[in-house]
Design a protein around this motif. Sequence first.
Motif, PDB file in Angstrom:
ATOM      1  N   GLN A 138      53.057  38.116  20.720  1.00 59.36           N
ATOM      2  CA  GLN A 138      52.625  37.010  21.573  1.00 59.36           C
ATOM      3  C   GLN A 138      52.832  37.433  23.029  1.00 59.36           C
ATOM      4  O   GLN A 138      53.961  37.489  23.514  1.00 59.36           O
ATOM      5  N   SER A 139      51.763  37.741  23.712  1.00 54.04           N
ATOM      6  CA  SER A 139      51.866  38.249  25.081  1.00 54.04           C
ATOM      7  C   SER A 139      52.459  37.196  26.005  1.00 54.04           C
ATOM      8  O   SER A 139      52.081  36.028  25.955  1.00 54.04           O
ATOM      9  N   GLU A 140      53.357  37.648  26.860  1.00 54.96           N
ATOM     10  CA  GLU A 140      53.908  36.769  27.885  1.00 54.96           C
ATOM     11  C   GLU A 140      53.332  37.082  29.266  1.00 54.96           C
ATOM     12  O   GLU A 140      53.503  36.290  30.195  1.00 54.96           O
ATOM     13  N   PHE A 141      52.691  38.226  29.386  1.00 61.64           N
ATOM     14  CA  PHE A 141      52.003  38.567  30.626  1.00 61.64           C
ATOM     15  C   PHE A 141      50.751  39.366  30.272  1.00 61.64           C
ATOM     16  O   PHE A 141      50.795  40.216  29.384  1.00 61.64           O
ATOM     17  N   THR A 142      49.652  39.068  30.954  1.00 59.27           N
ATOM     18  CA  THR A 142      48.391  39.746  30.690  1.00 59.27           C
ATOM     19  C   THR A 142      47.878  40.420  31.951  1.00 59.27           C
ATOM     20  O   THR A 142      47.812  39.798  33.010  1.00 59.27           O
ATOM     21  N   VAL A 143      47.531  41.708  31.818  1.00 62.00           N
ATOM     22  CA  VAL A 143      46.885  42.459  32.897  1.00 62.00           C
ATOM     23  C   VAL A 143      45.394  42.541  32.581  1.00 62.00           C
ATOM     24  O   VAL A 143      45.016  42.928  31.483  1.00 62.00           O
ATOM     25  N   ILE A 144      44.572  42.165  33.545  1.00 57.93           N
ATOM     26  CA  ILE A 144      43.122  42.266  33.397  1.00 57.93           C
ATOM     27  C   ILE A 144      42.618  43.231  34.461  1.00 57.93           C
ATOM     28  O   ILE A 144      42.758  42.973  35.656  1.00 57.93           O
ATOM     29  N   SER A 145      42.044  44.351  34.026  1.00 57.33           N
ATOM     30  CA  SER A 145      41.588  45.387  34.948  1.00 57.33           C
ATOM     31  C   SER A 145      40.076  45.534  34.860  1.00 57.33           C
ATOM     32  O   SER A 145      39.537  45.917  33.817  1.00 57.33           O
ATOM     33  N   ALA A 146      39.396  45.236  35.985  1.00 59.10           N
ATOM     34  CA  ALA A 146      37.939  45.307  36.049  1.00 59.10           C
ATOM     35  C   ALA A 146      37.519  46.094  37.290  1.00 59.10           C
ATOM     36  O   ALA A 146      37.104  45.522  38.300  1.00 59.10           O
ATOM     37  N   PRO A 147      37.650  47.414  37.244  1.00 59.71           N
ATOM     38  CA  PRO A 147      37.352  48.215  38.436  1.00 59.71           C
ATOM     39  C   PRO A 147      35.906  48.120  38.893  1.00 59.71           C
ATOM     40  O   PRO A 147      35.607  48.322  40.072  1.00 59.71           O
ATOM     41  N   GLY A 148      34.999  47.796  37.979  1.00 58.73           N
ATOM     42  CA  GLY A 148      33.598  47.696  38.355  1.00 58.73           C
ATOM     43  C   GLY A 148      33.254  46.449  39.144  1.00 58.73           C
ATOM     44  O   GLY A 148      32.175  46.367  39.750  1.00 58.73           O
ATOM     45  N   PHE A 149      34.172  45.480  39.147  1.00 55.55           N
ATOM     46  CA  PHE A 149      33.941  44.261  39.921  1.00 55.55           C
ATOM     47  C   PHE A 149      34.472  44.466  41.336  1.00 55.55           C
ATOM     48  O   PHE A 149      35.655  44.757  41.530  1.00 55.55           O
ATOM     49  N   LYS A 150      33.605  44.310  42.326  1.00 59.85           N
ATOM     50  CA  LYS A 150      33.990  44.486  43.719  1.00 59.85           C
ATOM     51  C   LYS A 150      34.077  43.122  44.397  1.00 59.85           C
ATOM     52  O   LYS A 150      33.125  42.335  44.337  1.00 59.85           O
ATOM     53  N   ALA A 151      35.174  42.858  45.044  1.00 56.61           N
ATOM     54  CA  ALA A 151      35.327  41.603  45.767  1.00 56.61           C
ATOM     55  C   ALA A 151      34.503  41.629  47.051  1.00 56.61           C
ATOM     56  O   ALA A 151      34.250  42.690  47.624  1.00 56.61           O
ATOM     57  N   ASN A 152      34.124  40.456  47.495  1.00 53.75           N
ATOM     58  CA  ASN A 152      33.487  40.278  48.793  1.00 53.75           C
ATOM     59  C   ASN A 152      34.531  39.667  49.720  1.00 53.75           C
ATOM     60  O   ASN A 152      34.848  38.486  49.581  1.00 53.75           O
ATOM     61  N   PRO A 153      35.096  40.449  50.632  1.00 55.60           N
ATOM     62  CA  PRO A 153      36.215  39.950  51.449  1.00 55.60           C
ATOM     63  C   PRO A 153      35.920  38.645  52.183  1.00 55.60           C
ATOM     64  O   PRO A 153      36.802  37.779  52.274  1.00 55.60           O
ATOM     65  N   GLU A 154      34.728  38.479  52.670  1.00 54.42           N
ATOM     66  CA  GLU A 154      34.403  37.274  53.428  1.00 54.42           C
ATOM     67  C   GLU A 154      34.408  36.038  52.536  1.00 54.42           C
ATOM     68  O   GLU A 154      34.835  34.961  52.945  1.00 54.42           O
ATOM     69  N   ILE A 155      33.963  36.213  51.309  1.00 54.71           N
ATOM     70  CA  ILE A 155      33.892  35.081  50.382  1.00 54.71           C
ATOM     71  C   ILE A 155      35.176  34.927  49.585  1.00 54.71           C
ATOM     72  O   ILE A 155      35.669  33.804  49.393  1.00 54.71           O
ATOM     73  N   ASP A 156      35.734  36.048  49.126  1.00 50.42           N
ATOM     74  CA  ASP A 156      36.865  36.016  48.196  1.00 50.42           C
ATOM     75  C   ASP A 156      38.226  36.048  48.869  1.00 50.42           C
ATOM     76  O   ASP A 156      39.256  36.043  48.196  1.00 50.42           O
ATOM     77  N   LYS A 157      38.257  36.130  50.211  1.00 45.97           N
ATOM     78  CA  LYS A 157      39.510  36.072  50.980  1.00 45.97           C
ATOM     79  C   LYS A 157      40.411  37.273  50.702  1.00 45.97           C
ATOM     80  O   LYS A 157      41.645  37.171  50.773  1.00 45.97           O
ATOM     81  N   THR A 158      39.816  38.421  50.386  1.00 43.91           N
ATOM     82  CA  THR A 158      40.588  39.652  50.205  1.00 43.91           C
ATOM     83  C   THR A 158      40.437  40.499  51.466  1.00 43.91           C
ATOM     84  O   THR A 158      39.710  40.151  52.386  1.00 43.91           O
TER      85      THR A 158
END
Length: 531
Positions: A151-171
């Motif tokens: 039963q996982s207590e922490f989950t890592v989700i890795s999606a390198p192909g997804f690129k954030a948009n800094p202006e929209i996503d606040k990164t």
Amino acid sequence: MNKVGQKIVRTRLGNVVNSMHSNLSTADLVEKVLSRKEGILTSTGAVRATTGKYTGRSPKDKFIVNDSISEDKVEWGAVNQPISEDVFFNLYHKVLDYLKEQNELFSFKGFAGADVHYRLPIEVVTELAWHNLFARQLFIKPTEDELENHQSEFTVISAPGFKANPEIDKTHSECFVMISFKHKIVLIGGTEYAGEIKKSIFSVMNFLLPNQNILSMHCSANVGQEGDVALFFGLSGTGKTTLSADSERKLIGDDEHAWSNNGVFNIEGGCYAKCINLSAEKEPQIFNAIRFGSVLENVKVDSNSRLPDYHNTALTENTRAAYPIEYIHNIVKPSIAGHPNTIIFLTADAFGVLPPISKLSKEQAMYHFLSGYTSKLAGTERGVTSPEATFSTCFGAPFLPLPAITYAKMLGDKIDEFSAHVYLVNTGWTGGPYGVGGRIELSYTRAMVHAALNEELNQVETTRDDFFGLEIPTHCPGVPSQVLIPKKTWNDPEKYDQKAEELAEKFHENFRKFDHITDDIKNAGPIYTPR
């Protein structure tokens, strides 16, 4: 466990469950890597993958969600940058929508923490097969029974192909690493550098373990034939992996450990070694561990022979090898041992003025632990192309969510309780600064470390350094005496004095940021004070 957070993850990931490969074997994952053309097979049998523009961690793109769990506990600032739950969930839903469009996903369920009393059940969901192979080799694999009841207590989700948009996503960029302690999720996007997966879970453990009165540590560890335990603290590139992989001692782990009331245990199930200039002669255990099932990251490979070229830095100096700890032949299994007898702080001094080994009092140990001085080596972080002097609190500031004094006080208490001997070992430059002098010979460093571990330096006469107040042994088996005194290795003593003064000033300047530190620790730093 945060049931709500895990329910969110399972519900959303349930939409892609038909394409989810769970806990594939090493061979199956290698086949997936090759068939999907994510990497190539080298002559050693290891997989080689490249990571594109991101060949190191991206600390400026790492965030912690500011919520009811973290708000009053995390030491917010440039290292632990806050983001809101709204920003996090906006990206979280975008990432999962992106993953739904992928033909295949990969899941690894396992543990962080070798001690079953304190381990954290985790799940790592990845877009890339080689990232899941990396997770399988770096974390602790479950038995069949453990997997069935996992039963996982922490989950890592890795999606390198997804690129954030800094202006929209606040990164800050297309890359992001976000930790939600409330919802028990790590969200990674925009970067293929696999080290982000490993270090995000280490950050999680650094948040959780101290609340159980367990000291989490950025260090390697091994144990001698008599059961004596040694810890090696130091940032990437200072020699933790190299020096702890010792044919005369059994390896507990190479990078991440915890110290409980029962002793030391490894947080990981594998090793993530720098392999720049790796050779069978100097580092045979690491060299021989790179075989089928291992992952080489950003290592140049000859197109015909498929031989790895460990001396080639065309892609990055931060070339890496990930392999399960079982690939080192003399290990402790499970990765648990007693309380440390010897603690070694490793630094790669680019100024070339710190002694190659010095004995520390308890107060000096606390000062240098809080200081965490080293030279940031090329390639370890994006944008670093030559060594830079840096101070990383507790030799692991990028991974410490809690105030530094939390970890420092715990270490000080344990040094007192178990009477551990502490040494500062410089694996950096001698005979001059970076660009003038050279790196201290690895054979000399090994000899000094062995002497410390074998208690051969306990009764050796010492001389006090004029600038740093460090007690330097005047003799060490296997090391020329002139090497032990850094000033004697310089052609120009006046230039040595100038550099030593410069570094001492940096120590004093850095330490001003610490509040509520007792005078005995403050006064344990360099005895040279700026004019």
